[in-house]
Design an enzyme around this catalytic site. Structure first.
Site, PDB file in Angstrom:
ATOM      1  N   ASP A   1      58.587  -5.852   2.910  1.00  0.00           N
ATOM      2  CA  ASP A   1      57.752  -6.418   3.977  1.00  0.00           C
ATOM      3  C   ASP A   1      56.292  -6.010   3.749  1.00  0.00           C
ATOM      4  O   ASP A   1      55.372  -6.836   3.757  1.00  0.00           O
ATOM      5  CB  ASP A   1      58.264  -5.892   5.324  1.00  0.00           C
ATOM      6  CG  ASP A   1      57.560  -6.530   6.507  1.00  0.00           C
ATOM      7  OD1 ASP A   1      56.962  -7.620   6.349  1.00  0.00           O
ATOM      8  OD2 ASP A   1      57.619  -5.943   7.609  1.00  0.00           O
TER       9      ASP A   1
ATOM     10  N   LYS B   1      61.791   5.210  -2.640  1.00  0.00           N
ATOM     11  CA  LYS B   1      61.171   6.500  -2.305  1.00  0.00           C
ATOM     12  C   LYS B   1      62.224   7.564  -2.597  1.00  0.00           C
ATOM     13  O   LYS B   1      62.657   8.321  -1.720  1.00  0.00           O
ATOM     14  CB  LYS B   1      60.732   6.477  -0.828  1.00  0.00           C
ATOM     15  CG  LYS B   1      59.898   7.676  -0.394  1.00  0.00           C
ATOM     16  CD  LYS B   1      58.490   7.699  -0.973  1.00  0.00           C
ATOM     17  CE  LYS B   1      57.800   8.995  -0.566  1.00  0.00           C
ATOM     18  NZ  LYS B   1      56.489   9.169  -1.233  1.00  0.00           N
TER      19      LYS B   1
ATOM     20  N   TYR C   1      65.529  -2.387   9.210  1.00  0.00           N
ATOM     21  CA  TYR C   1      65.322  -3.479  10.173  1.00  0.00           C
ATOM     22  C   TYR C   1      66.635  -3.921  10.807  1.00  0.00           C
ATOM     23  O   TYR C   1      66.643  -4.603  11.821  1.00  0.00           O
ATOM     24  CB  TYR C   1      64.632  -4.682   9.513  1.00  0.00           C
ATOM     25  CG  TYR C   1      63.179  -4.447   9.130  1.00  0.00           C
ATOM     26  CD1 TYR C   1      62.609  -3.186   9.220  1.00  0.00           C
ATOM     27  CD2 TYR C   1      62.383  -5.480   8.671  1.00  0.00           C
ATOM     28  CE1 TYR C   1      61.293  -2.962   8.859  1.00  0.00           C
ATOM     29  CE2 TYR C   1      61.057  -5.269   8.309  1.00  0.00           C
ATOM     30  CZ  TYR C   1      60.522  -4.004   8.398  1.00  0.00           C
ATOM     31  OH  TYR C   1      59.220  -3.790   8.033  1.00  0.00           O
TER      32      TYR C   1
ATOM     33  N   ASP D   1      54.745   4.437  -2.591  1.00  0.00           N
ATOM     34  CA  ASP D   1      53.316   4.757  -2.418  1.00  0.00           C
ATOM     35  C   ASP D   1      52.545   4.493  -3.709  1.00  0.00           C
ATOM     36  O   ASP D   1      51.451   3.924  -3.707  1.00  0.00           O
ATOM     37  CB  ASP D   1      53.123   6.202  -1.918  1.00  0.00           C
ATOM     38  CG  ASP D   1      53.957   7.228  -2.665  1.00  0.00           C
ATOM     39  OD1 ASP D   1      54.823   6.846  -3.487  1.00  0.00           O
ATOM     40  OD2 ASP D   1      53.751   8.433  -2.439  1.00  0.00           O
TER      41      ASP D   1
ATOM     42  N   ASP E   1      52.949  -8.320   1.802  1.00  0.00           N
ATOM     43  CA  ASP E   1      51.669  -8.616   2.457  1.00  0.00           C
ATOM     44  C   ASP E   1      50.514  -8.155   1.575  1.00  0.00           C
ATOM     45  O   ASP E   1      49.509  -8.851   1.419  1.00  0.00           O
ATOM     46  CB  ASP E   1      51.571  -7.902   3.816  1.00  0.00           C
ATOM     47  CG  ASP E   1      52.024  -8.780   4.971  1.00  0.00           C
ATOM     48  OD1 ASP E   1      52.901  -9.645   4.741  1.00  0.00           O
ATOM     49  OD2 ASP E   1      51.513  -8.615   6.097  1.00  0.00           O
TER      50      ASP E   1
HETATM   51  C1  IPM Z   1      57.876 -11.098   7.531  1.00  0.00           C
HETATM   52  C2  IPM Z   1      57.515 -10.707   8.931  1.00  0.00           C
HETATM   53  C3  IPM Z   1      58.793 -10.343   9.653  1.00  0.00           C
HETATM   54  C4  IPM Z   1      59.456  -9.228   8.889  1.00  0.00           C
HETATM   55  C5  IPM Z   1      58.621  -9.948  11.123  1.00  0.00           C
HETATM   56  C6  IPM Z   1      57.891 -11.020  11.895  1.00  0.00           C
HETATM   57  C7  IPM Z   1      59.931  -9.608  11.761  1.00  0.00           C
HETATM   58  O1  IPM Z   1      56.624  -9.657   8.914  1.00  0.00           O
HETATM   59  O2  IPM Z   1      58.594 -12.090   7.367  1.00  0.00           O
HETATM   60  O3  IPM Z   1      57.441 -10.423   6.607  1.00  0.00           O
HETATM   61  O4  IPM Z   1      59.073  -8.081   9.033  1.00  0.00           O
HETATM   62  O5  IPM Z   1      60.338  -9.493   8.114  1.00  0.00           O
HETATM   63 MG    MG Z   2      55.928  -9.157   7.009  1.00  0.00          MG
END
Ligand code: IPM
Ligand code: MG
Length: 357
Positions: A248, A192, A143, A224, A252
């Site tokens: 990231d 990985k 990133y 994975d 989620d």
């Molecule tokens: C998070 C979000 C951010 C990231 C995006 C919005 C840049 O998905 O905080 O997880 O990928 O870090």
């Molecule tokens: Mg995110």
């Protein structure tokens, strides 16, 4: 009396509504626990683009650096989705992480007992004690790596690069090992390493670091496999440490498993006590302004702020207790079930305040 300066980045969508409630709760908590909080507003994301033309104005960086801690609502929305990459609200978020050196992102995925039926996984898989802490590296890797678009053999091409130095891996590793020491002393490092050089360095460095933490049981998973294990047997995890991009994605996944995406807080820390605290969920533009957003993740972010930046653990405990208590009777629409009282965003804030008082 202790005095704390907090910068508020209310952001976009539901950001301003949920930050309002968090401020209400922080004020009541401050009064009860004998400290004072001063607030400064600053712009980040879409609202900053609208007012200043850029997602992260220099003034915002300066204000954040001058404060004890930063509370963020959420950024982004369809209005700014067509802007080029570096002018998008998300670039503001990455920018503030970089500018403040917030390399350590703590993302707890926990199940709140009253919401245990909200997980999409069977009760026997998540039931009891799901409590995972994901430690995500936040200012390195792909990133923040070199990227570009070019024309190759007459065709458009694009690339992004994943790169980590030993120093970057060590400092996030230390945060994770320290965290594991305070919890169940189990750390899973995710990489990985069967494919990527950067992951092989990551793994080698974690193994070397583990010699400093003989009490912590360290294991390694490929990303994975980790994604699979999270739905197969999430209770095997205590602390997970991983790179920016893997963290990231896995955070989620873990938040969804907990069934409490509207409930989860996060902390982004640098090597000083300055931190940025924000809910894990996004700006939910579809429900913005309707007064139905769930403010609890932002309120819990304030609890994390009190714990990690302001050294007010009793106040942090009080907020966390009030949130778990409020869930027995009071719910915003996203977590509503029959037999509880369905309330608005601000009624939820008020209910938490009442329990703290
Ligand atoms: C998070 C979000 C951010 C990231 C995006 C919005 C840049 O998905 O905080 O997880 O990928 O870090
Ligand atoms: Mg995110």
């Amino acid at each position: 009396m202790k005095n704390y300066n907090i910068t508020l980045l209310r952001g976009d969508g539901i950001g301003p509504e949920i930050v309002n409630e968090a401020v209400k709760v922080l004020d009541v908590t401050a009064e009860k626990y004998g400290f004072k909080v001063n607030y400064t507003d600053a712009l980040l994301g879409g609202c900053a683009i609208d007012e200043t033309g850029v997602p992260l104005p220099q003034e915002t960086i300066d204000k954040c650096k001058a404060s004890d801690s930063v509370l963020l609502g959420a950024v982004g929305g369809p209005k700014w989705d067509t802007l080029p990459g570096k002018n998008r609200p998300e670039a503001g978020l990455l920018g503030i992480r970089g500018a403040l050196g917030l390399f350590a992102n703590l993302r707890p995925a926990v199940i709140f007992e009253p919401l245990k039926d909200a997980s999409p996984l069977r009760a026997d898989i998540v039931g009891g004690a799901l409590d995972i802490m994901i430690v995500r590296e936040l200012t390195g890797g792909i990133y923040f790596g070199e990227r570009g678009t070019l024309v190759e053999n007459g065709m458009e091409a694009a690339y992004d690069t994943e790169k980590y130095s030993v120093a970057e891996i060590e400092r996030i590793g230390r945060v994770a090992f320290d965290m594991a020491m305070k919890r169940n002393k189990k750390l899973t490092s995710v990489d990985k390493a069967n494919v990527l050089d950067s992951s092989r360095l990551w793994r080698k460095t974690m193994i070397r670091l583990s010699e400093e933490y003989p009490e912590v049981e360290l294991n390694h998973l490929y990303v994975d496999n980790c994604a699979m294990q999270l739905v197969r047997d999430p209770k095997q995890f205590d602390v997970i440490v991983t790179s920016n991009i893997f963290g990231d994605i896995l955070s989620d996944e873990a938040s969804q498993i907990s069934g409490s995406i509207g409930m989860l807080a996060s902390a982004s820390l640098n090597s000083t006590k300055l931190g940025l605290y924000e809910p894990i969920h996004g700006s939910a533009p579809d429900i913005a302004g309707k007064g139905i957003a769930n403010p609890l993740a932002t309120i819990l972010s304030v609890a994390m702020m009190l714990r990690y930046s302001l050294d007010e653990p009793a106040a942090a405990d009080a907020i966390e207790r009030a949130v778990s208590e409020v869930l027995d009777t009071t719910r915003t629409p996203d977590i509503y079930t029959e037999g509880t009282r369905k309330v608005s965003t601000s009624e939820m804030g008020d209910a938490v305040c009442a329990l703290i008082r």
